[in-house]
Each structure stands twice: as structure tokens, then as C-alpha cells.
Write a protein that holds these residues in place. Structure first.
Motif, mmCIF file in Angstrom:
data_model
loop_
_atom_site.group_PDB
_atom_site.id
_atom_site.type_symbol
_atom_site.label_atom_id
_atom_site.label_comp_id
_atom_site.label_asym_id
_atom_site.label_seq_id
_atom_site.Cartn_x
_atom_site.Cartn_y
_atom_site.Cartn_z
ATOM 1 N N GLN A 50 0.843 -1.222 0.000
ATOM 2 C CA GLN A 50 0.000 0.000 0.000
ATOM 3 C C GLN A 50 0.871 1.262 0.000
ATOM 4 N N TRP A 51 0.582 2.140 -0.946
ATOM 5 C CA TRP A 51 1.397 3.353 -1.081
ATOM 6 C C TRP A 51 0.526 4.586 -1.089
ATOM 7 N N PHE A 52 1.159 5.728 -0.916
ATOM 8 C CA PHE A 52 0.397 6.976 -0.819
ATOM 9 C C PHE A 52 1.236 8.128 -1.362
ATOM 10 N N TYR A 92 5.395 7.214 -1.120
ATOM 11 C CA TYR A 92 5.984 6.312 -0.117
ATOM 12 C C TYR A 92 5.021 5.163 0.205
ATOM 13 N N THR A 93 5.539 4.206 0.984
ATOM 14 C CA THR A 93 4.811 2.961 1.275
ATOM 15 C C THR A 93 4.450 2.915 2.760
ATOM 16 N N VAL A 94 3.314 2.336 3.069
ATOM 17 C CA VAL A 94 2.937 2.140 4.476
ATOM 18 C C VAL A 94 3.802 0.997 5.019
ATOM 19 N N ILE A 112 6.673 5.179 8.232
ATOM 20 C CA ILE A 112 7.210 5.284 6.866
ATOM 21 C C ILE A 112 8.714 5.042 6.965
ATOM 22 N N ASP A 113 9.233 4.086 6.186
ATOM 23 C CA ASP A 113 10.678 3.831 6.200
ATOM 24 C C ASP A 113 11.315 4.476 4.972
ATOM 25 N N PHE A 114 12.193 5.428 5.220
ATOM 26 C CA PHE A 114 12.879 6.154 4.146
ATOM 27 C C PHE A 114 14.252 5.529 3.910
ATOM 28 N N SER A 116 17.542 6.229 3.034
ATOM 29 C CA SER A 116 18.184 7.548 3.068
ATOM 30 C C SER A 116 19.219 7.700 1.958
ATOM 31 N N HIS A 117 19.148 8.815 1.231
ATOM 32 C CA HIS A 117 20.225 9.161 0.304
ATOM 33 C C HIS A 117 20.684 10.575 0.643
ATOM 34 N N GLY A 118 20.917 10.754 1.948
ATOM 35 C CA GLY A 118 21.454 12.019 2.444
ATOM 36 C C GLY A 118 20.507 13.171 2.192
ATOM 37 N N GLY A 121 17.774 14.635 -2.008
ATOM 38 C CA GLY A 121 16.397 14.982 -2.408
ATOM 39 C C GLY A 121 15.652 15.526 -1.205
ATOM 40 N N PRO A 122 14.592 16.314 -1.429
ATOM 41 C CA PRO A 122 13.879 16.913 -0.296
ATOM 42 C C PRO A 122 13.233 15.896 0.651
ATOM 43 N N ALA A 123 12.762 14.759 0.120
ATOM 44 C CA ALA A 123 12.113 13.784 1.012
ATOM 45 C C ALA A 123 13.147 13.133 1.931
ATOM 46 N N TYR A 272 10.307 3.116 -9.125
ATOM 47 C CA TYR A 272 10.015 3.918 -7.921
ATOM 48 C C TYR A 272 10.795 5.230 -7.950
ATOM 49 N N TRP A 273 11.960 5.220 -8.618
ATOM 50 C CA TRP A 273 12.770 6.440 -8.719
ATOM 51 C C TRP A 273 13.708 6.287 -9.901
ATOM 52 N N ARG A 274 14.288 7.414 -10.338
ATOM 53 C CA ARG A 274 15.145 7.399 -11.517
ATOM 54 C C ARG A 274 16.494 7.998 -11.181
ATOM 55 N N GLY A 276 19.592 10.005 -10.930
ATOM 56 C CA GLY A 276 19.974 11.308 -11.477
ATOM 57 C C GLY A 276 18.797 12.236 -11.755
ATOM 58 N N HIS A 277 17.579 11.820 -11.440
ATOM 59 C CA HIS A 277 16.399 12.663 -11.708
ATOM 60 C C HIS A 277 15.547 12.789 -10.442
ATOM 61 N N ALA A 278 15.062 13.987 -10.174
ATOM 62 C CA ALA A 278 14.126 14.172 -9.065
ATOM 63 C C ALA A 278 12.743 13.682 -9.492
ATOM 64 N N ALA A 279 11.968 13.170 -8.523
ATOM 65 C CA ALA A 279 10.582 12.788 -8.815
ATOM 66 C C ALA A 279 9.790 14.072 -9.066
ATOM 67 N N TYR A 280 8.851 14.070 -9.957
ATOM 68 C CA TYR A 280 7.980 15.209 -10.316
ATOM 69 C C TYR A 280 8.764 16.411 -10.814
HETATM 70 C C1 LIG Z 1 4.723 3.593 -5.220
HETATM 71 C C2 LIG Z 1 6.041 4.043 -4.608
HETATM 72 C C3 LIG Z 1 6.368 3.700 -3.301
HETATM 73 C C4 LIG Z 1 7.603 4.081 -2.745
HETATM 74 N N1 LIG Z 1 7.904 3.737 -1.444
HETATM 75 C C5 LIG Z 1 9.101 4.108 -0.900
HETATM 76 C C6 LIG Z 1 9.417 3.796 0.465
HETATM 77 O O1 LIG Z 1 8.593 3.269 1.223
HETATM 78 N N2 LIG Z 1 10.653 4.132 0.922
HETATM 79 C C7 LIG Z 1 11.584 4.775 0.117
HETATM 80 O O2 LIG Z 1 12.702 5.059 0.595
HETATM 81 N N3 LIG Z 1 11.290 5.117 -1.157
HETATM 82 C C8 LIG Z 1 10.074 4.811 -1.679
HETATM 83 N N4 LIG Z 1 9.769 5.169 -2.965
HETATM 84 C C9 LIG Z 1 10.789 5.886 -3.741
HETATM 85 C C10 LIG Z 1 10.808 7.399 -3.446
HETATM 86 O O3 LIG Z 1 9.556 7.962 -3.780
HETATM 87 C C11 LIG Z 1 11.915 8.043 -4.309
HETATM 88 O O4 LIG Z 1 13.164 7.535 -3.928
HETATM 89 C C12 LIG Z 1 11.894 9.565 -4.257
HETATM 90 O O5 LIG Z 1 12.453 10.039 -5.461
HETATM 91 C C13 LIG Z 1 12.674 10.151 -3.088
HETATM 92 O O6 LIG Z 1 12.475 11.543 -3.096
HETATM 93 P P1 LIG Z 1 13.624 12.578 -2.730
HETATM 94 O O7 LIG Z 1 12.940 13.895 -2.586
HETATM 95 O O8 LIG Z 1 14.434 12.081 -1.580
HETATM 96 O O9 LIG Z 1 14.579 12.569 -4.000
HETATM 97 P P2 LIG Z 1 14.280 13.254 -5.440
HETATM 98 O O10 LIG Z 1 14.169 14.730 -5.311
HETATM 99 O O11 LIG Z 1 13.151 12.535 -6.094
HETATM 100 O O12 LIG Z 1 15.637 12.920 -6.208
HETATM 101 C C14 LIG Z 1 16.843 13.653 -5.915
HETATM 102 C C15 LIG Z 1 18.034 12.795 -6.306
HETATM 103 O O13 LIG Z 1 18.059 11.652 -5.447
HETATM 104 C C16 LIG Z 1 18.109 10.462 -6.217
HETATM 105 N N5 LIG Z 1 17.326 9.425 -5.509
HETATM 106 C C17 LIG Z 1 15.975 9.362 -5.362
HETATM 107 N N6 LIG Z 1 15.628 8.267 -4.666
HETATM 108 C C18 LIG Z 1 16.774 7.621 -4.371
HETATM 109 C C19 LIG Z 1 17.054 6.420 -3.669
HETATM 110 N N7 LIG Z 1 16.093 5.656 -3.112
HETATM 111 N N8 LIG Z 1 18.354 6.053 -3.540
HETATM 112 C C20 LIG Z 1 19.365 6.804 -4.077
HETATM 113 N N9 LIG Z 1 19.144 7.960 -4.761
HETATM 114 C C21 LIG Z 1 17.858 8.364 -4.893
HETATM 115 C C22 LIG Z 1 17.504 10.837 -7.574
HETATM 116 O O14 LIG Z 1 18.004 9.995 -8.583
HETATM 117 C C23 LIG Z 1 17.965 12.270 -7.734
HETATM 118 O O15 LIG Z 1 19.270 12.315 -8.269
HETATM 119 C C24 LIG Z 1 8.524 4.826 -3.530
HETATM 120 C C25 LIG Z 1 8.175 5.193 -4.837
HETATM 121 C C26 LIG Z 1 6.954 4.808 -5.372
HETATM 122 C C27 LIG Z 1 6.599 5.224 -6.790
#
Ligand SMILES: Cc1cc2nc3c(=O)[nH]c(=O)nc-3n(C[C@H](O)[C@H](O)[C@H](O)COP(=O)(O)OP(=O)(O)OC[C@H]3O[C@@H](n4cnc5c(N)ncnc54)[C@H](O)[C@@H]3O)c2cc1C
Length: 280
Positions: A50-52, A92-94, A112-114, A116-118, A121-123, A272-274, A276-280
Motif C-alpha cells: 500500500q502506497w500513498f 511512499y509505502t505504508v 514510513i521507512d525512508f 536515506s540518500h542524504g 532529495g527533499p524527502a 520507484y525512482w530514476r 539522477g532525476h528528481a521525482a515530479y
Molecule cells: C509507489 C512508490 C512507493 C515508494 N515507497 C518508498 C518507500 O517506502 N521508501 C523509500 O525510501 N522510497 C520509496 N519510494 C521511492 C521514493 O519515492 C523516491 O526515492 C523519491 O524520489 C525520493 O524523493 P527525494 O525527494 O528524496 O529525491 P528526489 O528529489 O526525487 O531525487 C533527488 C536525487 O536523489 C536520487 N534518488 C531518489 N531516490 C533515491 C534512492 N532511493 N536512492 C538513491 N538515490 C535516490 C535521484 O536519482 C535524484 O538524483 C517509492 C516510490 C513509489 C513510486
């Protein structure tokens, strides 16, 4: 994107306003943020993956403006929020929901378990620095995992971002179902303990520790699956759930379809992520 899913209907959900109750570094690469608040009483836990949608304040914002609608126009409404007060949107995932019997209060609580990538990214940065009382918003989306009814067993593949989803599936799946999982993680210390991941015959979890910190996440899981012998598993159709870095998701799907002749309709694959690219 997944071929079949169990999304929550827009008219059956609401934008949930919550606040941070506490945070904990649970392993070298994971920070757990526990949130609570009265709105969570309306949250319907579904288990599995389950995700949100998650709304968190942009760095420097003191309050958070959430979209007023949870219906199909929520994203358009979100985009209409002026940029200087628009929150950060991520997915993120429940990890766990406790309607009662909370760790911090009586409940409800949601973990919520993150991964961590330092502060990249903002999350991730928010999870590393948030404090009790900080505001957060949620929009429930439901499940991507939706196994095909005739599957004889299930294959789960993911990197650390999919660990919460894969552990959720392992905890929710029917006891009779055979599952083979490959989960790539940065450190051996990130393996959840046995009480958290069920141990029983038929659940076969391979934790793949990425020894090389400079390696692209997902490469190890893809290479491991490519060379894996699946001949000890029942013959016939199986269902595959794949999530993580987008090249892992597409690479596994390509391998299953081209080399193992799995029908595309039996594979749920989600980037779930790309890299080198930020989500959205
Ligand atoms: C359905 C769904 C469920 C998800 N559930 C979870 C969850 O429970 N826990 C979780 O940790 N993530 C989860 N993710 C992934 C998470 O949404 C992405 O990792 C997200 O991009 C993190 O946001 P950010 O603001 O930290 O980084 P962004 O601003 O999106 O990206 C900034 C930079 O960080 C890099 N980056 C992003 N994610 C990662 C990563 N995981 N490892 C290394 N580098 C990264 C990007 O490539 C980019 O260069 C989920 C994604 C989806 C679609």
C-alpha cells in the motif's frame, strides 16, 4: 507501470493531514518516521505494498498547504497552489499502521521507512531532519501488487526503496503461497529482523548486499536474477512484482519477457525512482 492494480477510488479517500510523532534510525540506510493525528482514524490499511502520495514542507516553509480535493482533479489543484507555499510531493509505502496500541500514543500511527540518500532529495533530507509536530499530508493510493489468479508462485524483486513494499507483501501474502524474493540493500545491517519478515517454508528471501558503494542501485539485483536458477520452483505461470530504480524495473521485465517467456500481463513493474532525476 503495473499492468493490474488495486487503486483506491478517488471518491473513497480524503487528503489526510498528520504530524510527526517521532523518528528513528532503524538501520544504517533507513530512517523510520512515525506519524499520527486524528485524520488517520479514517485511514484504511490494506497491507501488501500500500502506497500513498506524501506532501511535506519545502525547506524553509513553516506551514503546509494541501490540495482541497482528493478526487481526480487533486493534481491540477495541487499545481494551482502558489509555488512559494506548495509542498513537496513524493510517493511512499505504508511500513506499518497501528489503529490502536501506538508506540508514541494510543494510535492511530503510521510508520514510513525512508531509504536515506542524504540530503540529495527533499524527502530524504526531510526524513533526516524532521521533528515531532512537523506537518505532513497523505493521499492513499492503494496497491500495485495484484497477483494473477492462476500464478503457481510469486517472484518479488526490488532495491532498498522497495524494501517496505516487499516486506509488506511477505507479511500479507497467504500462508500457502510460495514466494522467491531478491532484495538489494546497501548494508548487511539493513536486513530486517526475523520477527518483522515472516520465516516459513515456501518463503525464500535473498538479501543482496551491495558491496560497492559506487555501484548503481539495482544492478546487483538484476544480475542476480539473470543468473538465478528458478527450476526448483513449481512449473507453470508465476506472478512477478518488481520495483525500485527504473532501470531495475524495466531490466527485470525485459529479462522475464525475452529470456524466460513470462507474459507481460503477469508482471507488475514500477520505477520507484530514476537515477539522477528528481521525482515530479
Ligand atoms: C509507489 C512508490 C512507493 C515508494 N515507497 C518508498 C518507500 O517506502 N521508501 C523509500 O525510501 N522510497 C520509496 N519510494 C521511492 C521514493 O519515492 C523516491 O526515492 C523519491 O524520489 C525520493 O524523493 P527525494 O525527494 O528524496 O529525491 P528526489 O528529489 O526525487 O531525487 C533527488 C536525487 O536523489 C536520487 N534518488 C531518489 N531516490 C533515491 C534512492 N532511493 N536512492 C538513491 N538515490 C535516490 C535521484 O536519482 C535524484 O538524483 C517509492 C516510490 C513509489 C513510486
Amino acid at each position: 507501470m503495473a499492468t493490474r492494480s488495486k487503486y483506491v477510488k478517488p471518491e473513497q479517500r480524503a487528503v489526510i493531514s498528520a504530524h510527526v510523532l517521532g523518528t528513528k534510525q532503524i538501520s544504517p540506510s533507513f530512517v523510520r518516521v512515525t506519524i499520527g493525528g486524528d485524520d488517520l482514524r479514517g485511514f484504511v490499511p490494506m497491507g501488501f505494498d500500500q502506497w500513498f502520495r506524501m506532501f511535506i514542507p519545502e525547506a524553509g516553509q513553516t506551514s503546509i498547504r494541501l490540495p482541497g480535493s482528493s478526487g481526480s482533479l487533486w493534481f491540477a489543484q495541487f499545481k494551482l497552489i502558489p509555488k512559494d507555499v506548495r509542498p513537496v510531493l513524493r510517493n511512499y509505502t505504508v511500513r506499518e499502521f497501528r489503529a490502536t496500541g501506538g508506540v508514541f500514543a494510543g494510535g492511530p500511527e503510521l510508520d514510513i521507512d525512508f531509504a536515506s540518500h542524504g540530503d540529495l532529495g527533499p524527502a530524504s533530507a526531510w526524513a533526516n531532519s524532521c521533528a515531532p509536530g512537523d506537518r505532513i499530508g497523505l493521499l492513499d493510493e492503494g496497491l500495485i501488487y495484484n497477483p494473477t489468479p492462476d500464478a503457481r508462485w510469486q517472484l518479488l524483486v526490488g532495491d532498498e526503496s522497495a524494501l517496505p513494499a516487499i516486506v509488506g507483501i511477505l507479511r500479507s501474502v497467504d500462508p500457502g503461497v510460495r514466494v522467491r524474493a531478491y532484495v538489494e540493500i546497501p548494508h548487511a545491517g539493513d536486513i530486517p529482523d526475523k520477527q518483522d519478515v515472516p520465516v516459513r517454508d515456501g518463503l525464500d528471501v535473498h538479501w543482496l548486499v551491495r558491496e560497492d558503494a559506487s555501484a548503481r542501485p539495482g544492478e546487483l539485483a538484476l544480475a542476480t536474477l539473470r543468473s538465478a536458477h528458478l527450476s526448483d520452483l513449481p512449473e507453470g505461470p508465476f506472478y512477478a512484482f518488481v520495483a525500485g530504480e527504473s532501470e531495475l524495473a524495466t531490466g527485470v521485465r525485459r529479462h522475464l519477457v525475452n529470456d524466460r517467456h513470462v507474459p507481460k500481463s503477469d508482471i507488475a513493474f514500477t520505477g520507484y525512482w530514476r537515477h539522477g532525476h528528481a521525482a515530479y
